[in-house]
Design a protein around this motif. Structure first.
Motif, PDB file in Angstrom:
ATOM      1  N   MET A   1      27.763 -45.704  12.844  1.00 44.80           N
ATOM      2  CA  MET A   1      27.689 -47.076  12.345  1.00 44.80           C
ATOM      3  C   MET A   1      28.845 -47.903  12.877  1.00 44.80           C
ATOM      4  SD  MET A   1      27.601 -48.438   8.387  1.00 44.80           S
ATOM      5  CE  MET A   1      25.850 -48.075   8.167  1.00 44.80           C
TER       6      MET A   1
ATOM      7  N   TYR B   1      22.049 -49.504   8.999  1.00 38.11           N
ATOM      8  CA  TYR B   1      22.516 -49.760  10.361  1.00 38.11           C
ATOM      9  C   TYR B   1      22.063 -51.130  10.848  1.00 38.11           C
ATOM     10  CZ  TYR B   1      23.836 -44.881  10.389  1.00 38.11           C
ATOM     11  OH  TYR B   1      24.432 -43.687  10.084  1.00 38.11           O
TER      12      TYR B   1
ATOM     13  N   THR C   1      24.140 -53.837   8.891  1.00 41.53           N
ATOM     14  CA  THR C   1      25.519 -53.964   9.378  1.00 41.53           C
ATOM     15  C   THR C   1      25.575 -54.538  10.787  1.00 41.53           C
ATOM     16  OG1 THR C   1      25.474 -51.611  10.003  1.00 41.53           O
ATOM     17  CG2 THR C   1      26.496 -52.178   7.894  1.00 41.53           C
TER      18      THR C   1
ATOM     19  N   LEU D   1      24.297 -42.589   4.021  1.00 41.93           N
ATOM     20  CA  LEU D   1      24.498 -42.111   5.382  1.00 41.93           C
ATOM     21  C   LEU D   1      24.378 -40.593   5.426  1.00 41.93           C
ATOM     22  CD1 LEU D   1      27.513 -44.379   6.447  1.00 41.93           C
ATOM     23  CD2 LEU D   1      25.067 -44.808   6.701  1.00 41.93           C
TER      24      LEU D   1
END
Length: 422
Positions: free
Chosen positions: A90, A131, A134, A194
């Motif tokens: 990430m 993902y 972000t 995650l």
């Protein structure tokens, strides 16, 4: 009332966002708030065709690049570079996105990076939602660093006569700090989501990026065109050519050199996203036409007077709040004349911090809601198209936290640099 009702439908997702936005436009047209002149031809309150055709051109470019296997190769590279560790992946994707957004623009960057994120998440068995979200956050923050990185900066630079170097000197330092803050926030907000599929991660370790390239010759030709498009973006102000024209010409040349069929080069065009953008521009333009946004700006001018720090604070936080409710491009277009008048009303040299506070507020406020920035709308469209939908509230509940934290850091920067150290 029509705008509020439309926004409520988009936010609650009771009606598909495109249907809600188009319905809102139809309702405004029915009561005479918008017409063909204001919707299609007005520069201040109509559809921003430069944005629409920039998006379309870049979507065609992405479609062609996808045929070569480039995104599969980048996904394998990212999987290897992260060592299969979800947060390291990430952080890697966010950092690349932030840097690219400063050199290109944030919408173009997410169009290029979202397919990579989706590919690598599938290879590692990861939930792509965090993902993709972000990526949008990183693109909006990274794009704030330069004149060409975020569309509001282009609008502000034109109105305030600011150069590319001005943005580098004033915005890049705080953006570097904000990116570090954003990485920390990403860990706090998403660490519980995650989790990697170890079996898939092991399989990915056996792959090499080069093995994923399906058409090497086509890729080489396409990359040459892509580099020329990037150069065109960086020099568009010198060449006096709109970025949308650069994107369209690049898409045309890439289709020619690749030999892609219409089915191939139109595969990644997000028609629903383009329609949503057009409707959103018209909805916000109606608010401009009836004077709502202008009245809010005038009220802010009267409230702050010649108190520079108060005005900078109001612009920073006020732009984030108002820009969160509408796309930050039309908001910046509507507010920039108000800020120009406010700067002109102050003693010579004292009003410049207001432009930087305005830019930070508009750029960082783009992270607040799913419709606050073009990058967000594109990300949500790509996610839905690939079977991993991100809802309005899923995005917004994280976006509010990110925006609040980054705005505080931005305000401290403005206060220290322009008032304490001045």
């Amino acid at each position: 009332m029509i705008f509020v009702g439309t926004y409520a439908l988009i936010a609650t997702e009771r009606v598909h966002r495109v249907a809600a936005a188009v319905g809102g436009v139809a309702a405004m047209a029915a009561v005479g708030l918008v017409g063909t002149r204001t919707a299609f031809y007005s520069e201040s309150s109509g559809i921003d065709w430069n944005v629409i055709f920039l998006l379309f051109g870049m979507m065609v470019i992405v479609s062609v690049l996808k045929q070569t296997g480039l995104f599969d190769a980048l996904a394998v590279w990212a999987a290897h570079g992260s060592g299969g560790r979800p947060f390291r992946l990430m952080a890697l994707l966010m950092t690349v996105t932030a840097g690219a957004s400063a050199l290109l623009d944030n919408v173009t960057t997410v169009l290029l990076m979202a397919p990579v994120a989706l590919m690598v998440c599938r290879r590692l068995g990861l939930d792509p939602g965090p993902y993709l979200i972000t990526l949008a956050f990183a693109s909006n923050v990274g794009g704030a660093a330069t004149l060409i990185g975020d569309p509001p900066n282009i609008i502000i630079a034109s109105r305030a006569d600011l150069s590319f170097n001005d943005f580098l000197v004033h915005m890049a330092p705080v953006v570097i700090v904000l990116h570090g803050v954003l990485l920390g926030l990403a860990w706090v907000l998403f660490r519980t989501r995650l989790e990697v599929d170890e079996d898939l991660a092991t399989t990915a370790d056996d792959l090499r990026p080069g093995d994923a390239i399906r058409h090497p010759a086509m890729l080489r030709r396409s990359l040459v065109v892509l580099v020329l498009v990037m150069v065109g973006f960086s020099l568009h102000s010198v060449l006096h050519v709109q970025p949308s024209l650069v994107a369209l010409l690049g898409a045309w040349v890439m289709v020619l050199v690749s030999g892609a069929s219409p089915e191939q080069f139109l595969e990644e065009v997000e028609w629903a996203t383009l329609a949503f953008f057009m409707a959103l521009f018209v909805l916000v333009g109606a608010l401009v036409e009836v004077g709502v946004i202008g009245d809010i700006g005038e009220a802010a001018v009267q409230a702050t007077g010649d108190r520079t720090l108060v005005a900078a604070t109001a612009l920073l936080f006020g732009s984030a709040v108002l820009g969160a409710l509408v796309d930050n491009i039309p908001y910046t277009t509507a507010m920039s004349p108000v800020v120009q008048d406010l700067v002109a009303s102050m003693p010579a040299g004292e009003g410049e911090p207001l432009w930087w506070a305005f830019a930070l507020g508009a750029d960082l406020g783009g992270n607040t809601t799913a419709v606050a920035a073009g990058a967000n709308v594109v990300i949500i469209g790509i996610a839905a198209r690939n079977g991993t939908p991100v809802s309005f509230w899923q995005f917004t509940r994280y976006g509010i936290v990110v925006t609040a934290a980054t705005l505080v850091v931005g305000w401290v920067y403005v206060w220290v640099r322009y008032f304490v150290l001045a």
